[in-house]
Design an enzyme around this catalytic site. Structure first.
Site, short mmCIF file in Angstrom:
data_model
loop_
_atom_site.label_atom_id
_atom_site.label_comp_id
_atom_site.label_asym_id
_atom_site.label_seq_id
_atom_site.Cartn_x
_atom_site.Cartn_y
_atom_site.Cartn_z
N GLN A 201 -18.61 51.93 2.10
CA GLN A 201 -19.18 52.87 3.24
C GLN A 201 -17.87 53.35 3.66
OE1 GLN A 201 -22.64 53.91 4.63
NE2 GLN A 201 -21.46 55.45 5.13
N ASP B 88 -24.50 53.18 14.56
CA ASP B 88 -24.97 52.35 13.96
C ASP B 88 -26.35 51.97 14.63
OD1 ASP B 88 -25.45 50.70 11.90
OD2 ASP B 88 -24.57 49.71 11.69
N CYS C 284 -23.72 55.61 9.81
CA CYS C 284 -24.09 54.79 7.79
C CYS C 284 -25.46 54.80 7.66
CB CYS C 284 -23.74 53.52 8.00
SG CYS C 284 -24.04 52.52 9.17
#
Length: 340
Positions: free
Chosen positions: A138, A231, A272
């Site tokens: 990532q 996140d 993400c």
């Protein structure tokens, strides 16, 4: 023969040097451009790749599959119900078996020790598609996105707000410090990064010049940020009281007020994914109704704003993973001068 990456595993960011991470980011941008121009790049022609998934996945699985195919390799998906990983067969034994048949192995799951053991026993490159501790593939996609947007990395300020102890916070903290990006972590005291992770970051920052700020004050965290990152507030498999977590993290929600608190007009919004930004998911609707909230870690207006780059970031997972696989498994010529 490339002696920097050949045969190496990528289990966490610090497996490579800052210069090597920079190479992977630039190589990923190059491979993305080749794909747009329809220029073939079959660096892994005839290779076989095992994709091991203990945790479900959209982006990681898709990115590894398409990247492998583009590189000329053959990916094989092995889900939690397909193999005996740790249940009837040890991780070490599984690694030896898979390493005898496959040229590379991706692992996405819970325990960092599992991916480390696979790398020790398989004899082939192993790539961490996410564990509870780190999310290195990532990072190549995220810093690719930052570099594409701003033209450089060193000197940028990245703010992460939310659960500061999860794999994303760990990876962003350490990778930013490695690459000279100023990193702010905004999280309640009991959800701030572990001391061991902070120490790793500070050691790199001493060389790179990265400024590190870890604070329980969301306004202080976002001030001057070129990018705001968040996140989900509860990680996959984590057993917590949702009500307590939401109450603790609501001040760190990326909303219009928090974005304005950066004091900058060009701040980009990163995530993400997946994100609970509306009620269009079963979980979002359930929690949203239960706690009377339209969104959680990021509001829908911000998530869908022109400042958000979340879908570009998601798309970049594929060339990022392609670069990692090609560099470690392909026989590339990479001049030593790049790492001097």
């Amino acid at each position: 023969m490339n002696n920097h990456f050949a045969g190496q595993s990528f289990l966490k960011e610090i497996d490579f040097t800052p210069a090597e991470l920079t190479y992977l980011i630039d190589f990923a941008l190059h491979l993305k451009a080749l794909k747009v121009q329809h220029i073939p790049h079959p660096y892994l022609q005839g290779k076989n790749i095992a994709l091991l998934f203990e945790k479900t996945s959209t982006r990681t699985r898709s990115a590894f599959t398409v990247a492998a195919n583009d590189l000329g390799a053959h990916p094989e998906f092995l889900g939690q119900n397909d193999i005996q990983l740790g249940r009837k067969e040890s991780v070490g034994d599984t690694g030896k078996v898979l390493g005898s048949m496959f040229d590379g192995i991706e692992f996405r799951g819970f325990d960092q020790a599992t991916v480390e053991t696979l790398a020790q026993t398989s004899g082939v490159p192993v790539w961490n598609g996410l564990t509870d501790d780190w999310h290195p593939t990532q990072m190549i996609a995220d810093f690719m996105t930052l570099k594409a947007h701003f033209g450089h990395l060193a000197g940028l300020t990245l703010t992460y707000v939310g659960d500061g102890r999860n794999n994303m916070a760990n990876s962003l903290l350490v990778t930013s410090a490695m690459l000279g990006v100023n990193i702010h972590i905004g999280a309640p005291k009991d959800l701030q990064p572990a001391d061991a992770v902070v120490k790793i970051a500070k050691d790199y920052a001493a060389t790179s010049g990265s400024d590190i700020l870890i604070t329980a004050d969301p306004k202080q965290a976002v001030a001057g940020a070129d990018a705001l990152y968040t996140d989900v507030w509860v990680s996959m498999g984590e057993q917590v009281d949702y009500g307590n977590r939401i109450k603790a993290l609501l001040p760190f929600q990326i909303n219009a007020d928090l974005v304005a608190g950066t004091g900058k007009t060009g701040t980009i919004i990163m995530h993400c994914l997946p994100a609970l930004h509306d009620h269009q998911t079963e979980l979002g609707a359930k929690l949203g109704t239960q706690f009377a909230l339209p969104a959680f870690e990021v509001t829908d207006d911000v998530f869908n704003s022109e400042q958000a780059v979340v879908f570009e970031e998601a798309a970049n997972r594929m060339p990022a993973i392609k670069a990692i696989m090609a560099a470690t498994l392909g026989e590339l010529f990479i001049p030593d001068s790049l790492f001097a």
